[in-house]
Write a protein that holds these residues in place. Structure first.
Motif, PDB file in Angstrom:
ATOM      1  N   GLY A 104       0.809  -1.206   0.000  1.00 13.32           N
ATOM      2  CA  GLY A 104       0.000   0.000   0.000  1.00 13.32           C
ATOM      3  C   GLY A 104       0.842   1.255   0.000  1.00 13.32           C
ATOM      4  N   ARG A 105       1.947   1.226   0.729  1.00 13.17           N
ATOM      5  CA  ARG A 105       2.843   2.381   0.786  1.00 13.17           C
ATOM      6  C   ARG A 105       3.448   2.661  -0.585  1.00 13.17           C
ATOM      7  NH1 ARG A 105       8.084   2.175   1.857  1.00 13.17           N
ATOM      8  NH2 ARG A 105       7.931   0.096   2.783  1.00 13.17           N
ATOM      9  N   LYS A 106       3.934   1.621  -1.258  1.00 11.71           N
ATOM     10  CA  LYS A 106       4.519   1.806  -2.586  1.00 11.71           C
ATOM     11  C   LYS A 106       3.478   2.304  -3.579  1.00 11.71           C
ATOM     12  CE  LYS A 106       8.071  -1.748  -1.962  1.00 11.71           C
ATOM     13  NZ  LYS A 106       8.579  -3.059  -2.417  1.00 11.71           N
ATOM     14  N   SER A 107       2.269   1.753  -3.490  1.00 12.38           N
ATOM     15  CA  SER A 107       1.197   2.187  -4.385  1.00 12.38           C
ATOM     16  C   SER A 107       0.869   3.650  -4.182  1.00 12.38           C
ATOM     17  CB  SER A 107      -0.038   1.316  -4.145  1.00 12.38           C
ATOM     18  OG  SER A 107      -1.139   1.776  -4.898  1.00 12.38           O
ATOM     19  N   LEU A 108       0.833   4.073  -2.916  1.00 12.89           N
ATOM     20  CA  LEU A 108       0.521   5.468  -2.624  1.00 12.89           C
ATOM     21  C   LEU A 108       1.626   6.391  -3.119  1.00 12.89           C
ATOM     22  CD1 LEU A 108      -1.358   7.522  -1.243  1.00 12.89           C
ATOM     23  CD2 LEU A 108      -0.057   7.142   0.864  1.00 12.89           C
ATOM     24  N   VAL A 109       2.876   6.001  -2.934  1.00 10.42           N
ATOM     25  CA  VAL A 109       4.008   6.814  -3.399  1.00 10.42           C
ATOM     26  C   VAL A 109       3.915   7.030  -4.909  1.00 10.42           C
ATOM     27  CG1 VAL A 109       6.517   6.834  -3.747  1.00 10.42           C
ATOM     28  CG2 VAL A 109       5.566   6.205  -1.524  1.00 10.42           C
ATOM     29  N   LEU A 110       3.671   5.969  -5.646  1.00 11.46           N
ATOM     30  CA  LEU A 110       3.569   6.088  -7.101  1.00 11.46           C
ATOM     31  C   LEU A 110       2.363   6.923  -7.509  1.00 11.46           C
ATOM     32  CD1 LEU A 110       4.503   2.466  -8.234  1.00 11.46           C
ATOM     33  CD2 LEU A 110       5.805   4.544  -8.710  1.00 11.46           C
ATOM     34  N   ALA A 111       1.250   6.772  -6.792  1.00  9.21           N
ATOM     35  CA  ALA A 111       0.045   7.519  -7.126  1.00  9.21           C
ATOM     36  C   ALA A 111       0.242   9.017  -6.891  1.00  9.21           C
ATOM     37  CB  ALA A 111      -1.131   7.005  -6.303  1.00  9.21           C
ATOM     38  N   MET A 112       0.814   9.371  -5.742  1.00  8.17           N
ATOM     39  CA  MET A 112       1.048  10.793  -5.475  1.00  8.17           C
ATOM     40  C   MET A 112       2.031  11.374  -6.490  1.00  8.17           C
ATOM     41  SD  MET A 112       1.041  11.234  -1.307  1.00  8.17           S
ATOM     42  CE  MET A 112       2.501  10.209  -1.023  1.00  8.17           C
ATOM     43  N   ALA A 113       3.061  10.630  -6.833  1.00  6.35           N
ATOM     44  CA  ALA A 113       4.016  11.100  -7.836  1.00  6.35           C
ATOM     45  C   ALA A 113       3.332  11.295  -9.188  1.00  6.35           C
ATOM     46  CB  ALA A 113       5.176  10.116  -7.966  1.00  6.35           C
ATOM     47  N   THR A 114       2.414  10.404  -9.530  1.00 10.48           N
ATOM     48  CA  THR A 114       1.664  10.538 -10.780  1.00 10.48           C
ATOM     49  C   THR A 114       0.900  11.853 -10.808  1.00 10.48           C
ATOM     50  OG1 THR A 114       1.409   8.135 -11.006  1.00 10.48           O
ATOM     51  CG2 THR A 114      -0.147   9.521 -12.207  1.00 10.48           C
ATOM     52  N   ALA A 124      -5.641   5.161  -5.259  1.00 11.07           N
ATOM     53  CA  ALA A 124      -4.816   4.415  -4.312  1.00 11.07           C
ATOM     54  C   ALA A 124      -5.463   4.361  -2.934  1.00 11.07           C
ATOM     55  CB  ALA A 124      -3.426   5.045  -4.221  1.00 11.07           C
ATOM     56  N   LEU A 125      -6.108   5.438  -2.534  1.00  8.61           N
ATOM     57  CA  LEU A 125      -6.727   5.480  -1.211  1.00  8.61           C
ATOM     58  C   LEU A 125      -7.963   4.595  -1.126  1.00  8.61           C
ATOM     59  CD1 LEU A 125      -6.445   9.280  -0.374  1.00  8.61           C
ATOM     60  CD2 LEU A 125      -5.013   7.416   0.467  1.00  8.61           C
ATOM     61  N   ARG A 126      -8.565   4.304  -2.258  1.00  8.56           N
ATOM     62  CA  ARG A 126      -9.716   3.404  -2.246  1.00  8.56           C
ATOM     63  C   ARG A 126      -9.301   1.939  -2.247  1.00  8.56           C
ATOM     64  NH1 ARG A 126     -12.039   7.481  -5.735  1.00  8.56           N
ATOM     65  NH2 ARG A 126     -11.190   6.394  -7.543  1.00  8.56           N
ATOM     66  N   ASP A 127      -8.032   1.674  -2.490  1.00  6.49           N
ATOM     67  CA  ASP A 127      -7.547   0.295  -2.516  1.00  6.49           C
ATOM     68  C   ASP A 127      -7.530  -0.292  -1.109  1.00  6.49           C
ATOM     69  OD1 ASP A 127      -4.986  -1.685  -2.444  1.00  6.49           O
ATOM     70  OD2 ASP A 127      -5.941  -1.718  -4.410  1.00  6.49           O
ATOM     71  N   ARG A 128      -7.754  -1.589  -1.012  1.00  4.85           N
ATOM     72  CA  ARG A 128      -7.799  -2.239   0.293  1.00  4.85           C
ATOM     73  C   ARG A 128      -6.503  -2.081   1.076  1.00  4.85           C
ATOM     74  NH1 ARG A 128     -10.738  -8.150  -0.517  1.00  4.85           N
ATOM     75  NH2 ARG A 128     -12.824  -7.367  -1.046  1.00  4.85           N
ATOM     76  N   SER A 129      -5.380  -2.009   0.368  1.00  6.17           N
ATOM     77  CA  SER A 129      -4.093  -1.951   1.053  1.00  6.17           C
ATOM     78  C   SER A 129      -3.852  -0.622   1.745  1.00  6.17           C
ATOM     79  CB  SER A 129      -2.952  -2.224   0.053  1.00  6.17           C
ATOM     80  OG  SER A 129      -2.929  -1.244  -0.962  1.00  6.17           O
ATOM     81  N   THR A 130      -4.645   0.402   1.421  1.00 10.41           N
ATOM     82  CA  THR A 130      -4.493   1.705   2.074  1.00 10.41           C
ATOM     83  C   THR A 130      -5.766   2.170   2.760  1.00 10.41           C
ATOM     84  OG1 THR A 130      -5.088   2.864   0.027  1.00 10.41           O
ATOM     85  CG2 THR A 130      -2.745   2.490   0.435  1.00 10.41           C
ATOM     86  N   ARG A 131      -6.883   1.556   2.440  1.00  8.38           N
ATOM     87  CA  ARG A 131      -8.184   2.076   2.871  1.00  8.38           C
ATOM     88  C   ARG A 131      -8.306   2.183   4.383  1.00  8.38           C
ATOM     89  NH1 ARG A 131     -13.013   2.386   0.069  1.00  8.38           N
ATOM     90  NH2 ARG A 131     -14.880   2.480   1.368  1.00  8.38           N
ATOM     91  N   HIS A 132      -7.758   1.210   5.129  1.00  8.94           N
ATOM     92  CA  HIS A 132      -7.935   1.219   6.576  1.00  8.94           C
ATOM     93  C   HIS A 132      -7.202   2.369   7.251  1.00  8.94           C
ATOM     94  CE1 HIS A 132      -3.969  -0.653   6.375  1.00  8.94           C
ATOM     95  NE2 HIS A 132      -3.829  -0.342   7.652  1.00  8.94           N
ATOM     96  N   ALA A 133      -6.241   2.985   6.550  1.00  9.28           N
ATOM     97  CA  ALA A 133      -5.462   4.071   7.141  1.00  9.28           C
ATOM     98  C   ALA A 133      -6.097   5.433   6.911  1.00  9.28           C
ATOM     99  CB  ALA A 133      -4.044   4.063   6.569  1.00  9.28           C
ATOM    100  N   THR A 134      -7.171   5.483   6.133  1.00 10.56           N
ATOM    101  CA  THR A 134      -7.813   6.761   5.809  1.00 10.56           C
ATOM    102  C   THR A 134      -9.320   6.600   5.834  1.00 10.56           C
ATOM    103  OG1 THR A 134      -7.984   6.328   3.429  1.00 10.56           O
ATOM    104  CG2 THR A 134      -5.935   7.329   4.219  1.00 10.56           C
TER     105      THR A 134
END
Length: 239
Positions: free
Chosen positions: A38-48, A218-228
């Motif tokens: 989830g962290r890697k996905s978020l990093v790439l998404a924000m960079a995008t 990325a924030l809607r993905d399960r790997s990050t959703r619980h943190a937001t």
């Protein structure tokens, strides 16, 4: 000297450099609330979202991504139309910060006005950056402080290449000012330019922010959703 891969080669206007840290180390302070994927996905998404905003900003002639030779980051640069610049090898001296050393080396071979924009500003839009560049154009060196006031999200130079010294890291806002940088104010509707994402508290607020489409996904993905509180994320597309 660094060699850019792909993307536009024109030098008219501003050159914007976006550093992306190695994905296995990026945003490590989010580890308590995000799994590695989830962290890697978020990093790439924000960079995008940051890269899309930079590329669409009037007055920007070239956008470069500086990172280690990670195929995911290289592919991202190619997909959005930015240049990829492999991060130079770290300096042999242990006291030299590798990020600042790499950025200083990359900035040295570019003519014309240049800026470094952090890759973790998911709310950044072209109109934000355009107004900031208009202010930065009036000074040899200027910076944008982060929302806590101690760090730095952007740094700009309009003078000679040998004046470009990067001072990112802890307490960078004060160190940049000591080096002659003029602070660019980003209050009110420009506050997005200072709202980087470094710690879990930053991540928790993103659900109420108008983030770019990639970050929203990325924030809607399960790997990050619980943190937001991801249900409230706005998916406004960055042009």
């Amino acid at each position: 000297m660094s060699t850019a891969e792909g993307g536009a080669t024109g030098t008219d206007g501003w050159t914007i450099v976006v550093p992306v840290k190695a994905l296995d180390r990026a945003k490590s302070r989010l580890d308590p609330v995000l799994p590695s994927a989830g962290r890697k996905s978020l990093v790439l998404a924000m960079a995008t979202d940051v890269l899309r905003a930079c590329l669409a900003t009037p007055g920007v002639g070239r956008v470069r991504v500086v990172s280690v030779a990670d195929p995911l980051v290289r592919d991202l640069a190619a997909r959005v139309g930015a240049e990829f610049v492999p991060e130079p090898p770290p300096a042999p001296r242990p006291h030299v910060d590798p990020l600042n050393s790499a950025l200083t080396a990359v900035l040295a071979d570019v003519r014309g006005p240049i800026g470094v924009v952090a890759a973790d500003l998911p709310e950044l839009r072209p109109h934000h950056l355009a107004r900031i560049l208009a202010s930065a154009a009036r000074h040899p060196h200027s910076t944008v402080a982060d929302h806590r006031g101690a760090g730095t999200t952007m740094s700009f130079w309009t003078g000679a290449p040998d004046s470009r010294v990067c001072r990112f890291g802890p307490d960078s806002a004060a160190r940049f000012r000591a080096g002659g940088a003029v602070p660019v104010g980003v209050a009110a509707d420009l506050a997005a330019a200072g709202r980087d994402v470094d710690i879990p508290a930053d991540l928790a607020t993103l659900s109420s922010r108008d983030v770019g489409a990639a970050t929203a996904g990325a924030l809607r993905d399960r790997s990050t959703r619980h943190a937001t509180r991801a249900d409230g994320v706005s998916a406004t597309m960055v042009p």
